[in-house]
Design an enzyme around this catalytic site. Structure first.
Site, mmCIF file in Angstrom:
data_model
loop_
_atom_site.group_PDB
_atom_site.id
_atom_site.type_symbol
_atom_site.label_atom_id
_atom_site.label_comp_id
_atom_site.label_asym_id
_atom_site.label_seq_id
_atom_site.Cartn_x
_atom_site.Cartn_y
_atom_site.Cartn_z
ATOM 1 N N CYS A 33 0.859 -1.186 0.000
ATOM 2 C CA CYS A 33 0.000 0.000 0.000
ATOM 3 C C CYS A 33 0.892 1.231 0.000
ATOM 4 C CB CYS A 33 -0.907 0.016 1.230
ATOM 5 S SG CYS A 33 -2.049 1.420 1.239
ATOM 6 N N CYS A 48 0.086 4.702 6.390
ATOM 7 C CA CYS A 48 -0.479 5.025 7.699
ATOM 8 C C CYS A 48 0.527 4.564 8.755
ATOM 9 C CB CYS A 48 -1.822 4.330 7.901
ATOM 10 S SG CYS A 48 -3.054 4.862 6.680
ATOM 11 N N CYS A 66 0.509 0.937 10.459
ATOM 12 C CA CYS A 66 0.105 -0.197 9.624
ATOM 13 C C CYS A 66 1.309 -0.918 9.011
ATOM 14 C CB CYS A 66 -0.831 0.304 8.533
ATOM 15 S SG CYS A 66 -1.213 -0.938 7.301
ATOM 16 N N GLY A 89 -3.862 -2.838 1.181
ATOM 17 C CA GLY A 89 -4.149 -1.886 0.115
ATOM 18 C C GLY A 89 -5.350 -1.002 0.381
ATOM 19 N N GLU A 90 -5.459 0.045 -0.410
ATOM 20 C CA GLU A 90 -6.582 0.987 -0.352
ATOM 21 C C GLU A 90 -7.459 0.705 -1.584
ATOM 22 O OE1 GLU A 90 -8.255 3.697 1.299
ATOM 23 O OE2 GLU A 90 -9.377 3.364 -0.533
ATOM 24 N N SER A 109 -13.784 -0.485 2.473
ATOM 25 C CA SER A 109 -13.219 0.374 3.505
ATOM 26 C C SER A 109 -12.173 1.298 2.879
ATOM 27 C CB SER A 109 -12.554 -0.520 4.553
ATOM 28 O OG SER A 109 -11.866 0.260 5.485
ATOM 29 N N SER A 163 -12.043 4.897 7.250
ATOM 30 C CA SER A 163 -10.984 4.794 8.265
ATOM 31 C C SER A 163 -10.686 6.201 8.761
ATOM 32 C CB SER A 163 -9.727 4.193 7.638
ATOM 33 O OG SER A 163 -10.010 2.899 7.179
ATOM 34 N N ILE A 164 -11.241 6.550 9.897
ATOM 35 C CA ILE A 164 -11.065 7.906 10.442
ATOM 36 C C ILE A 164 -9.792 7.954 11.291
ATOM 37 C CG2 ILE A 164 -12.063 9.679 11.946
ATOM 38 C CD1 ILE A 164 -13.603 9.404 9.353
ATOM 39 N N HIS A 165 -9.741 7.124 12.308
ATOM 40 C CA HIS A 165 -8.555 6.904 13.165
ATOM 41 C C HIS A 165 -8.064 8.127 13.939
ATOM 42 C CE1 HIS A 165 -8.627 3.020 11.447
ATOM 43 N NE2 HIS A 165 -7.974 3.283 10.342
ATOM 44 N N HIS A 218 -3.816 -4.085 16.910
ATOM 45 C CA HIS A 218 -3.226 -5.418 16.907
ATOM 46 C C HIS A 218 -1.723 -5.275 17.087
ATOM 47 C CE1 HIS A 218 -2.754 -9.565 15.877
ATOM 48 N NE2 HIS A 218 -4.043 -9.694 15.690
HETATM 49 S S1 SF4 Z 1 -4.606 2.560 3.739
HETATM 50 FE FE1 SF4 Z 1 -4.914 0.660 4.911
HETATM 51 S S2 SF4 Z 1 -3.393 -0.775 4.080
HETATM 52 FE FE2 SF4 Z 1 -2.782 1.299 3.416
HETATM 53 S S3 SF4 Z 1 -1.284 1.992 4.939
HETATM 54 FE FE3 SF4 Z 1 -3.313 2.772 5.574
HETATM 55 S S4 SF4 Z 1 -4.155 1.199 6.982
HETATM 56 FE FE4 SF4 Z 1 -2.439 0.246 5.847
#
Ligand code: SF4
Length: 370
Positions: free
Chosen positions: A127, A131, A134, A175-176, A207, A230-232, A302
Site C-alpha cells: 500500500c 499510515c 500499519c 491496500g486501499e 473500507s 478509516s477515520i482513526h 493489533h
Molecule cells: S490505507 Fe490501509 S493498508 Fe494502506 S497503509 Fe493505511 S491502513 Fe495500511
C-alpha cells in the site's frame, strides 16, 4: 508487435476467464461452444464452474465432454492463487498468504462468527499510503491487484478441502481499494452477481481512508454496498500525523463525501494508547459521527503493526465507547481476532517478503483513482 501479458494471462493468447465479468464470460463461452460444434449451453456450464461451483481446472469440469475440456484448455485459463501459507488461530481466525504469478504475496483473513464467515480481502500488493500504525503501509506499494486476484481470494476459499463458505466480505486487507477502483469495481460485480459468487451487496463492505472520487463512484453503483471510513483521528492535525493521505483528503472533505453517500456509513477508529483515546478525542469523534449519522467501530490495535504504538487498554476503550454513546452515537467495540497468529494486516507478508522502500501515492503511476 508483441503484446505484454499482465499477471494471470498466459504468455500465449489464452484468455483469462476469471478476469471477465461473469456475463461477459458466459457470452464468450457460448459463442466458443457454437464455433466448435457444441450446443451453447455448454458455455453456460463452464461459467458455473468459474465462481458458483468452482473447479480447480478444466480437467475437473467432469460434466463436460473430454474433447471440449481439451479445447477450453487450449484457448482459456482459469488461474489459481497459490497458497503459500495458512495459519489457524486458537479463536478460529484463519490467515492465508497467497503467491501471485509474478511472485508477489497478498493476505486474506477468514473470521468466523456464529453462522457467518467474514473474509477480509486485499486489493493491492502493499500500500502506498503509509499510515503510521500499519504493517502494510510500512512495506510500500508494489502494484494493484487485477479483478481476478481480488475476487479470486473468495474463489480459493471454495476450493479448500473442506470448502469455506464466505458470507461477508470486507475490503480491509492489504491496500486501499478505492485507489484501485478500476479492478475493485468489476470485482464487486463478481462478488455480488448471481452468476458470480452471489454475496449480498449489504454483506460487502468497502473500507477507505477517504479517497473521494472512489466514494462517489461507489455511491453511483445501484447495489447497496457498504462504505466504511478509516477515520482513526478526529482532527486534522492528529490525522495528518498518522495518515499522510489526510493532506489530499482532509477530514472535512471525507465527512462531506460520507454525507452525500446515500447509505449509512461506518467509521473505523483504531485505538492507539495515549494518542487518540482521550476524552477530547471522543468529543470530536462524536461530533463527526453525528454529522453524517455514522456508526462507529472501535478497533483494538493489533500488536505487531508498524511504529511504536501501544494498544489502548480494554478499560480505556470501553470508557471511550461510553463517552461516544453518551453523546448519542452508536458504537461497537470490535474483538481483536487472531492474536496468536500474525493477523494484523500485512504482518504475514512482512515476515515472508523483504521490505521495499515505500512509494508515495503521488509518485506511483500505477495508482488508479476512479
Ligand atoms: S490505507 Fe490501509 S493498508 Fe494502506 S497503509 Fe493505511 S491502513 Fe495500511
Amino acid at each position: 508487435m508483441t503484446e505484454k501479458n499482465t499477471p494471470g494471462e498466459a504468455a500465449n493468447t489464452k484468455r483469462n476467464l476469471l478476469n471477465m465479468l461473469p456475463t461477459e464470460a458466459e457470452q464468450t463461452l457460448r459463442d466458443f461452444a457454437v464455433e466448435h460444434g457444441e450446443k451453447p449451453f455448454r458455455g453456460s456450464q463452464v461459467v458455473r464452474h468459474l465462481w458458483q461451483n468452482p473447479a480447480p481446472g478444466f480437467a475437473e469440469m467432469t460434466d463436460l465432454p473430454v474433447a471440449f475440456r481439451a479445447l477450453l484448455e487450449e484457448h482459456f485459463t482459469i488461474p489459481r492463487l497459490a497458497l503459500a501459507m495458512r495459519q489457524l488461530s486458537g479463536d478460529g481466525t484463519e490467515k492465508f498468504l497467497f503467491r501471485l504469478d509474478d511472485g508477489e504475496f497478498i493476505e486474506t483473513v477468514a473470521i468466523p462468527e456464529g453462522s457467518r464467515l467474514t473474509l477480509c480481502i486485499s486489493s493491492q500488493a502493499g500500500c502506498a499510503l503509509q499510515c503510521a500504525f500499519c504493517a502494510t503501509g510500512a512495506m510500500g506499494f508494489t502494484r494493484n491487484l487485477q479483478m481476478f486476484e481480488i475476487a479470486g481470494q473468495v474463489r480459493e476459499m471454495k476450493l479448500l478441502d473442506p470448502p469455506r463458505l464466505v458470507t461477508n466480505i470486507v475490503f480491509m486487507g492489504m491496500g486501499e481499494p478505492l485507489m484501485n477502483w478500476r479492478a475493485v469495481d468489476p470485482a464487486l460485480t463478481v462478488l455480488n452477481s448471481p452468476l458470480g459468487l452471489g454475496i449480498g451487496a449489504r454483506h460487502i463492505t468497502v473500507s477507505t481512508v477517504g479517497v473521494l472520487p472512489g466514494i462517489v463512484a461507489l455511491g453511483e453503483r445501484p447495489e447497496q454496498f457498504r462504505l466504511a471510513l478509516s477515520i482513526h483521528a478526529p482532527n486534522d492535525e492528529l490525522r495528518q500525523s498518522l495518515m499522510p493521505i489526510n493532506t489530499k483528503y482532509p477530514l472535512a472533505s471525507v465527512i462531506e463525501a460520507a454525507k452525500v453517500f446515500d447509505r449509512r456509513v461506518t467509521f473505523e477508529y483504531v485505538m492507539l494508547g495515549g494518542i487518540n483515546d482521550a476524552g477530547e478525542h471522543a468529543t470530536q469523534l462524536a461530533a463527526l459521527a453525528r454529522e453524517c449519522r455514522a456508526f462507529v467501530n472501535l478497533i483494538p490495535l493489533h500488536p505487531g503493526g508498524a511504529g511504536d504504538f501501544t494498544p489502548s487498554s480494554p478499560e480505556q476503550i470501553h470508557w471511550f465507547a461510553r463517552r461516544l454513546r453518551a453523546a448519542g452515537v452508536e458504537v461497537a467495540v470490535r474483538k481483536s481476532r487472531g492474536m496468536d497468529i500474525a493477523a494484523a494486516c500485512g504482518q504475514l507478508r512482512v515476515e515472508r517478503q523483504r521490505r521495499r522502500p515505500p512509494v508515495s501515492a503521488e509518485d506511483n503511476g500505477n495508482v488508479q483513482v476512479a
